[in-house]
Scaffold this motif. Sequence first.
Motif, mmCIF file in Angstrom:
data_model
loop_
_atom_site.group_PDB
_atom_site.id
_atom_site.type_symbol
_atom_site.label_atom_id
_atom_site.label_comp_id
_atom_site.label_asym_id
_atom_site.label_seq_id
_atom_site.Cartn_x
_atom_site.Cartn_y
_atom_site.Cartn_z
ATOM 1 N N UNK A 29 0.998 -1.226 -0.095
ATOM 2 C CA UNK A 29 0.075 0.015 -0.177
ATOM 3 C C UNK A 29 1.070 1.151 -0.060
ATOM 4 N N UNK A 30 0.469 2.334 -0.926
ATOM 5 C CA UNK A 30 1.290 3.453 -1.004
ATOM 6 C C UNK A 30 1.202 4.100 0.639
ATOM 7 N N UNK A 31 2.341 5.019 0.918
ATOM 8 C CA UNK A 31 2.248 5.528 2.272
ATOM 9 C C UNK A 31 2.246 7.137 1.930
ATOM 10 N N UNK B 299 -5.855 6.940 -2.551
ATOM 11 C CA UNK B 299 -6.253 7.278 -0.901
ATOM 12 C C UNK B 299 -4.995 6.673 -0.249
ATOM 13 N N UNK B 300 -3.873 7.368 -0.374
ATOM 14 C CA UNK B 300 -2.905 6.840 0.279
ATOM 15 C C UNK B 300 -2.810 7.006 1.743
ATOM 16 N N UNK B 301 -2.178 6.152 2.388
ATOM 17 C CA UNK B 301 -2.507 6.013 4.105
ATOM 18 C C UNK B 301 -1.263 6.084 4.779
ATOM 19 N N UNK B 302 -1.395 6.375 6.100
ATOM 20 C CA UNK B 302 -0.236 6.363 7.148
ATOM 21 C C UNK B 302 -0.170 4.871 7.451
ATOM 22 N N UNK B 303 0.804 4.711 8.284
ATOM 23 C CA UNK B 303 1.380 3.315 8.665
ATOM 24 C C UNK B 303 0.207 2.703 9.645
ATOM 25 N N UNK B 304 -0.200 3.463 10.256
ATOM 26 C CA UNK B 304 -1.323 3.118 11.187
ATOM 27 C C UNK B 304 -2.692 2.553 10.543
ATOM 28 N N UNK B 305 -2.978 3.436 9.651
ATOM 29 C CA UNK B 305 -4.344 3.255 8.644
ATOM 30 C C UNK B 305 -3.859 2.116 7.795
ATOM 31 N N UNK B 306 -2.756 1.746 7.311
ATOM 32 C CA UNK B 306 -2.392 0.517 6.640
ATOM 33 C C UNK B 306 -2.430 -0.689 7.496
ATOM 34 N N UNK B 307 -2.030 -0.434 8.728
ATOM 35 C CA UNK B 307 -2.093 -1.588 9.579
ATOM 36 C C UNK B 307 -3.406 -2.058 9.970
ATOM 37 N N UNK B 308 -4.661 -1.265 9.840
ATOM 38 C CA UNK B 308 -5.852 -1.516 10.133
ATOM 39 C C UNK B 308 -6.123 -2.805 9.386
ATOM 40 N N UNK B 309 -5.833 -2.782 8.153
ATOM 41 C CA UNK B 309 -5.948 -3.905 7.045
ATOM 42 C C UNK B 309 -5.581 -5.353 7.656
ATOM 43 N N UNK C 206 6.176 -3.171 7.194
ATOM 44 C CA UNK C 206 7.637 -2.518 7.010
ATOM 45 C C UNK C 206 7.456 -1.910 5.339
ATOM 46 N N UNK C 207 8.499 -1.288 4.999
ATOM 47 C CA UNK C 207 8.400 -0.814 3.708
ATOM 48 C C UNK C 207 8.787 -1.928 2.747
ATOM 49 N N UNK D 152 4.116 0.593 1.977
ATOM 50 C CA UNK D 152 4.177 -0.255 3.187
ATOM 51 C C UNK D 152 3.875 -1.439 2.525
ATOM 52 N N UNK D 153 4.448 -2.795 3.145
ATOM 53 C CA UNK D 153 4.176 -4.002 2.706
ATOM 54 C C UNK D 153 4.201 -4.969 3.926
#
Length: 262
Positions: free
Chosen positions: A188-190, A213-223, A235-236, A255-256
Amino acid sequence: MTTDPQPSVRIDTGKAHPARVYDWLLGGKDNYPVDEAVGEQLPPEAKDAARQNRQFMHRAAAWLAGQSIDQFLDIGTGIPTEPNLHQIVQGIVPTAKVVYADNDPIVLRHAEALLVSRPEGATDYIEADVRRPDGIVQHARHVLDFSRPIALSLIALMHFITDEQGAPGIVRDLVATLPPGSYLVLSHAASDLFPELAEQVTAEYAKGGIQLAFRTRPEVERFFGGLDLVPPGLVTATEWAVPGPPAVPEGSGIYAGVARIA
């Protein structure tokens, strides 16, 4: 290989499409001037991100196949670029089965010729939109055994789906269909690693009619909520490697992560 029996073949060459812009960024030829126009306005780092993202997919798929995962559901496939996911996993587990899904008709045209399974395994393709996950899962059940572990691959896809469009719920619903021992693979793009670049990329895509809809790390972590992240965690893209050091020691705005469903 089989495909959706009644696929749409209408290709809109007047509007940019994420799969074709991504193809251009990777140096492919299966795109149109409208896609190239978007790509040319992106910063040079966009090509690096596309390459890094693809390399992450290669490493994650190989690792999963090494864990004896032999079923894959890849949504947001994009235009085939060798090696494709099925080539990687079937090179390790020849009997692996892969179902691909994308919402661009041009992907289907190339899939028919390029996403061809090894004789021992199977590949399948459906033209479908992740925003209608039930249809994808229903189709995938004809090929994959949902009583055994499946790897769900969402590579560089969810940053094209906003929260208003139900992005977290879509991933949650897809994961809920998978049995224990399955995995979620997501990149996901940060928005928070290189903010100025992220804003520039978002603006240029918007000019081409593509909402990001690029997201922050906490927002990506929700997935990955409720799942067990495989080390090294979220991580990246260039930092993700199991085991050992990253294949390419460079910065990344992607992020991946890979997580196991308990």
